[in-house]
Scaffold this motif. Structure first.
Motif, PDB file in Angstrom:
ATOM      1  N   THR A 113      35.869  15.532 -44.798  1.00  0.00           N
ATOM      2  CA  THR A 113      34.764  16.372 -45.296  1.00  0.00           C
ATOM      3  C   THR A 113      33.470  15.574 -45.299  1.00  0.00           C
ATOM      4  OG1 THR A 113      36.304  17.559 -46.739  1.00  0.00           O
ATOM      5  CG2 THR A 113      33.963  17.793 -47.228  1.00  0.00           C
ATOM      6  N   ALA A 114      33.522  14.344 -45.836  1.00  0.00           N
ATOM      7  CA  ALA A 114      32.315  13.519 -45.949  1.00  0.00           C
ATOM      8  C   ALA A 114      31.725  13.203 -44.583  1.00  0.00           C
ATOM      9  CB  ALA A 114      32.647  12.220 -46.702  1.00  0.00           C
ATOM     10  N   VAL A 115      32.553  12.779 -43.642  1.00  0.00           N
ATOM     11  CA  VAL A 115      32.055  12.416 -42.307  1.00  0.00           C
ATOM     12  C   VAL A 115      31.519  13.653 -41.589  1.00  0.00           C
ATOM     13  CG1 VAL A 115      32.732  11.533 -40.041  1.00  0.00           C
ATOM     14  CG2 VAL A 115      33.550  10.389 -42.097  1.00  0.00           C
ATOM     15  N   ALA A 116      32.233  14.781 -41.718  1.00  0.00           N
ATOM     16  CA  ALA A 116      31.794  16.012 -41.051  1.00  0.00           C
ATOM     17  C   ALA A 116      30.455  16.495 -41.620  1.00  0.00           C
ATOM     18  CB  ALA A 116      32.863  17.098 -41.209  1.00  0.00           C
ATOM     19  N   ILE A 117      30.277  16.389 -42.930  1.00  0.00           N
ATOM     20  CA  ILE A 117      28.997  16.777 -43.536  1.00  0.00           C
ATOM     21  C   ILE A 117      27.888  15.819 -43.085  1.00  0.00           C
ATOM     22  CG2 ILE A 117      27.756  16.751 -45.758  1.00  0.00           C
ATOM     23  CD1 ILE A 117      30.082  18.297 -46.942  1.00  0.00           C
ATOM     24  N   ALA A 118      28.216  14.513 -43.028  1.00  0.00           N
ATOM     25  CA  ALA A 118      27.234  13.519 -42.551  1.00  0.00           C
ATOM     26  C   ALA A 118      26.801  13.842 -41.118  1.00  0.00           C
ATOM     27  CB  ALA A 118      27.832  12.117 -42.625  1.00  0.00           C
ATOM     28  N   ALA A 119      27.767  14.248 -40.275  1.00  0.00           N
ATOM     29  CA  ALA A 119      27.441  14.608 -38.889  1.00  0.00           C
ATOM     30  C   ALA A 119      26.578  15.870 -38.851  1.00  0.00           C
ATOM     31  CB  ALA A 119      28.729  14.812 -38.088  1.00  0.00           C
ATOM     32  N   ALA A 120      26.969  16.890 -39.638  1.00  0.00           N
ATOM     33  CA  ALA A 120      26.245  18.169 -39.639  1.00  0.00           C
ATOM     34  C   ALA A 120      24.812  18.006 -40.148  1.00  0.00           C
ATOM     35  CB  ALA A 120      26.990  19.190 -40.493  1.00  0.00           C
ATOM     36  N   LEU A 121      24.624  17.138 -41.146  1.00  0.00           N
ATOM     37  CA  LEU A 121      23.292  16.939 -41.745  1.00  0.00           C
ATOM     38  C   LEU A 121      22.513  15.806 -41.072  1.00  0.00           C
ATOM     39  CD1 LEU A 121      24.210  17.221 -45.554  1.00  0.00           C
ATOM     40  CD2 LEU A 121      23.381  19.031 -44.044  1.00  0.00           C
ATOM     41  N   LYS A 122      23.156  15.161 -40.067  1.00  0.00           N
ATOM     42  CA  LYS A 122      22.555  13.997 -39.380  1.00  0.00           C
ATOM     43  C   LYS A 122      22.156  12.907 -40.388  1.00  0.00           C
ATOM     44  CE  LYS A 122      21.088  16.400 -35.203  1.00  0.00           C
ATOM     45  NZ  LYS A 122      21.943  17.560 -35.396  1.00  0.00           N
ATOM     46  N   ALA A 123      23.093  12.588 -41.263  1.00  0.00           N
ATOM     47  CA  ALA A 123      22.846  11.568 -42.297  1.00  0.00           C
ATOM     48  C   ALA A 123      22.722  10.186 -41.663  1.00  0.00           C
ATOM     49  CB  ALA A 123      23.996  11.569 -43.302  1.00  0.00           C
ATOM     50  N   ASP A 124      22.007   9.292 -42.345  1.00  0.00           N
ATOM     51  CA  ASP A 124      21.839   7.916 -41.835  1.00  0.00           C
ATOM     52  C   ASP A 124      23.108   7.102 -42.032  1.00  0.00           C
ATOM     53  OD1 ASP A 124      18.783   7.689 -41.176  1.00  0.00           O
ATOM     54  OD2 ASP A 124      18.920   8.808 -43.051  1.00  0.00           O
ATOM     55  N   TYR A 125      23.806   7.337 -43.141  1.00  0.00           N
ATOM     56  CA  TYR A 125      25.069   6.636 -43.406  1.00  0.00           C
ATOM     57  C   TYR A 125      26.038   7.567 -44.115  1.00  0.00           C
ATOM     58  CZ  TYR A 125      23.165   1.996 -42.315  1.00  0.00           C
ATOM     59  OH  TYR A 125      22.625   0.912 -41.673  1.00  0.00           O
ATOM     60  N   CYS A 126      27.312   7.323 -43.870  1.00  0.00           N
ATOM     61  CA  CYS A 126      28.355   7.966 -44.669  1.00  0.00           C
ATOM     62  C   CYS A 126      29.091   6.836 -45.380  1.00  0.00           C
ATOM     63  CB  CYS A 126      29.319   8.746 -43.778  1.00  0.00           C
ATOM     64  SG  CYS A 126      30.650   9.523 -44.706  1.00  0.00           S
ATOM     65  N   ASP A 127      28.912   6.755 -46.684  1.00  0.00           N
ATOM     66  CA  ASP A 127      29.515   5.675 -47.475  1.00  0.00           C
ATOM     67  C   ASP A 127      30.796   6.178 -48.137  1.00  0.00           C
ATOM     68  OD1 ASP A 127      27.395   4.115 -46.751  1.00  0.00           O
ATOM     69  OD2 ASP A 127      26.354   4.244 -48.683  1.00  0.00           O
ATOM     70  N   ILE A 128      31.919   5.563 -47.768  1.00  0.00           N
ATOM     71  CA  ILE A 128      33.212   5.942 -48.337  1.00  0.00           C
ATOM     72  C   ILE A 128      33.555   4.940 -49.436  1.00  0.00           C
ATOM     73  CG2 ILE A 128      35.671   6.365 -47.886  1.00  0.00           C
ATOM     74  CD1 ILE A 128      34.036   8.299 -46.270  1.00  0.00           C
ATOM     75  N   TYR A 129      33.481   5.383 -50.696  1.00  0.00           N
ATOM     76  CA  TYR A 129      33.807   4.523 -51.834  1.00  0.00           C
ATOM     77  C   TYR A 129      35.280   4.685 -52.184  1.00  0.00           C
ATOM     78  CZ  TYR A 129      28.881   3.537 -52.603  1.00  0.00           C
ATOM     79  OH  TYR A 129      27.580   3.097 -52.449  1.00  0.00           O
ATOM     80  N   THR A 130      35.951   3.570 -52.328  1.00  0.00           N
ATOM     81  CA  THR A 130      37.387   3.619 -52.583  1.00  0.00           C
ATOM     82  C   THR A 130      37.744   2.531 -53.593  1.00  0.00           C
ATOM     83  OG1 THR A 130      39.542   3.471 -51.504  1.00  0.00           O
ATOM     84  CG2 THR A 130      37.762   2.228 -50.489  1.00  0.00           C
ATOM     85  N   ASP A 131      39.046   2.250 -53.766  1.00  0.00           N
ATOM     86  CA  ASP A 131      39.431   1.224 -54.740  1.00  0.00           C
ATOM     87  C   ASP A 131      39.562  -0.154 -54.090  1.00  0.00           C
ATOM     88  OD1 ASP A 131      41.603   1.987 -53.318  1.00  0.00           O
ATOM     89  OD2 ASP A 131      42.906   2.413 -55.026  1.00  0.00           O
ATOM     90  N   VAL A 132      39.212  -0.255 -52.800  1.00  0.00           N
ATOM     91  CA  VAL A 132      39.124  -1.572 -52.137  1.00  0.00           C
ATOM     92  C   VAL A 132      37.703  -1.731 -51.619  1.00  0.00           C
ATOM     93  CG1 VAL A 132      41.563  -1.700 -51.480  1.00  0.00           C
ATOM     94  CG2 VAL A 132      39.946  -0.612 -49.931  1.00  0.00           C
ATOM     95  N   ASP A 133      37.260  -2.986 -51.454  1.00  0.00           N
ATOM     96  CA  ASP A 133      35.849  -3.181 -51.106  1.00  0.00           C
ATOM     97  C   ASP A 133      35.626  -3.410 -49.615  1.00  0.00           C
ATOM     98  OD1 ASP A 133      36.997  -5.648 -51.031  1.00  0.00           O
ATOM     99  OD2 ASP A 133      35.557  -6.641 -52.362  1.00  0.00           O
ATOM    100  N   GLY A 134      36.426  -2.737 -48.785  1.00  0.00           N
ATOM    101  CA  GLY A 134      36.240  -2.852 -47.348  1.00  0.00           C
ATOM    102  C   GLY A 134      37.558  -2.780 -46.603  1.00  0.00           C
ATOM    103  N   VAL A 135      37.483  -3.044 -45.307  1.00  0.00           N
ATOM    104  CA  VAL A 135      38.674  -3.028 -44.452  1.00  0.00           C
ATOM    105  C   VAL A 135      39.141  -4.471 -44.272  1.00  0.00           C
ATOM    106  CG1 VAL A 135      39.595  -2.369 -42.196  1.00  0.00           C
ATOM    107  CG2 VAL A 135      37.769  -0.993 -43.248  1.00  0.00           C
ATOM    108  N   TYR A 136      40.405  -4.709 -44.562  1.00  0.00           N
ATOM    109  CA  TYR A 136      40.968  -6.065 -44.472  1.00  0.00           C
ATOM    110  C   TYR A 136      41.838  -6.209 -43.221  1.00  0.00           C
ATOM    111  CZ  TYR A 136      39.387  -7.464 -49.112  1.00  0.00           C
ATOM    112  OH  TYR A 136      38.602  -7.812 -50.182  1.00  0.00           O
TER     113      TYR A 136
END
Length: 405
Positions: free
Chosen positions: A155-178
């Motif tokens: 949903t977040a990425v699709a909305i970011a694409a539809a609105l031409k957002a500058d960034y889509c920030d995915i907040y989770t319980d880890v601080d990045g991709v390991y």
């Protein structure tokens, strides 16, 4: 800048955490950015609703399940909008329908077809923070649909694409991709950036940071995605287009998946059209097949094995028993205690001998390989589930992933 922020279930798990998210959202707004927030249901809520359904019906209707489980996100969007308003900012919540998220008609695993987003755009123009329910949309019949596990990322990425957002920030319980699961390998290293293709492989192979379809969408529409923690302000991981630096690293990550089962059809008539019949039937049941192996035929018969998600175990056996009878095969069996371990890296395209190193490392530990699958940037092996953690540690060490490039 227009920033879409997504917060998962643990980030909004209780009223205190919802207030923390509201603080973070307001800080972004106060920094001069327009903000759209996508949220999941509070942690555990979707499971509670699924359990309620199970108590009244062993085999609930998918349409009614979507109606039920979509309520979890409605609770969160209303609470978060209230929390933002309490901090002095304007906020308005939107269900998937109100945000204009139009999906196909497949209940519980719907695919987004388009996003109109008119009311969200209006809210942004009026200076409001738009709070959107993740994981849900509506189909052409105006029925509520849900997008499958992890659908709020999509949903977040699709909305970011539809609105031409500058960034889509995915907040989770880890601080990045390991490089791999830090719970298994304490030396696992956080990646500053990763290509869409690598992230796509890691997500599809069991890394639970981002949902696979959300990465596909981000790649297709070139949405820069940042994976961040909702519990600290550490820099996260940027998921973006591939660059020359990424190719220098042979293997970027090790992923594992214990949520697969292996189905073997024995005594399959070895003639044209039989495989098509099997997999067309499976496709018609909306079951996703991953790895496929067909043995060399003897006496006009062969065996065929493939893997499917563990959640589809019951459904696949029902489907396969019918197909076995139709094609005249001998039988079908299911093996559940398996795991898939994979290495991923765009650098594999330009480095040789990667598969040999992987197989040698597993052999040295006495780990037998049942199935192998490869692509340009990944190698996956199906092994006994009891060896999963050992295999992950050995491969992380073999490819020296604890060291920065």
């Amino acid at each position: 800048m227009l920033i879409v922020q997504k917060y998962g279930g643990t980030s909004v798990g209780n009223p205190e955490r919802i207030k923390n998210v509201a603080n973070r959202v307001c800080r972004t707004k106060e920094a001069g950015h327009d903000v759209v927030v996508v949220v999941s249901a509070m942690s555990g809520e979707t499971d509670k609703l699924i359990n309620l359904a199970a108590q009244v019906n062993d085999n609930p209707d998918p349409r009614e399940m979507d109606m039920l489980v979509s309520t979890g996100e409605r609770v969160t969007i209303a609470l978060l909008a209230m929390a933002i308003q309490a901090l002095g900012h304007q906020a308005q919540s939107f269900t998937g329908r109100q945000a204009g998220i139009i999906s196909d008609c497949v209940h519980t695993k719907a695919r987004i077809e388009k996003i109109t987003g008119e009311r969200v755009r209006e809210a942004i123009k009026e200076g409001k923070i738009a709070v959107v329910a993740g994981f849900q949309g509506i189909n052409e019949k105006s029925d509520v649909t849900t997008l499958g596990r992890g659908g709020s990322d999509l949903t977040a990425v699709a909305i970011a694409a539809a609105l031409k957002a500058d960034y889509c920030d995915i907040y989770t319980d880890v601080d990045g991709v390991y490089t791999t699961d830090p719970n298994i390998v304490p030396q696992a290293r956080k990646l500053d950036k990763i290509s869409y293709d690598e992230m796509l492989e890691m997500a599809s192979l069991g890394a639970k940071v981002l949902q696979t379809r959300s990465v596909e969408f981000a790649k297709k529409y070139n949405v820069p995605v940042r994976v961040l923690s909702s519990f600290n302000d550490n820099p996260g991981t940027l998921v973006t287009k591939e660059d020359a630096d990424m190719e220098k690293v042979v293997v970027s990550g090790v992923a594992y998946d214990k949520n697969q089962v292996k189905v073997t059809v024995t005594g399959v008539p070895d003639k044209p059209g039989v495989a098509a019949k099997i997999f067309n039937t499976i496709s018609g049941a909306n079951v996703i097949v991953d790895m496929i192996i067909q043995n060399i035929g003897e006496g006009g018969l062969t065996d065929m094995s493939f893997t499917v998600p563990r959640t589809d175990s019951k459904k696949i056996m029902e489907v396969m028993k019918k197909v076995v009878a139709e094609i005249g095969a001998k039988g079908v069996n299911l093996k559940e205690d398996i795991a898939k371990v994979s290495i991923i890296g765009v650098g594999m395209r330009s480095h040789s001998g990667v598969a040999a190193r992987m197989f040698s490392a597993l052999a040295k530990e006495g780990i037998n390989i049942m199935m192998i699958s490869t692509s340009e940037i990944k190698i996956s092996c199906v092994i006994d589930a009891k060896y999963t953690e050992l295999a992950v540690r050995v491969l992380h060490e073999t490819f020296e992933m604890d060291k920065a490039a």
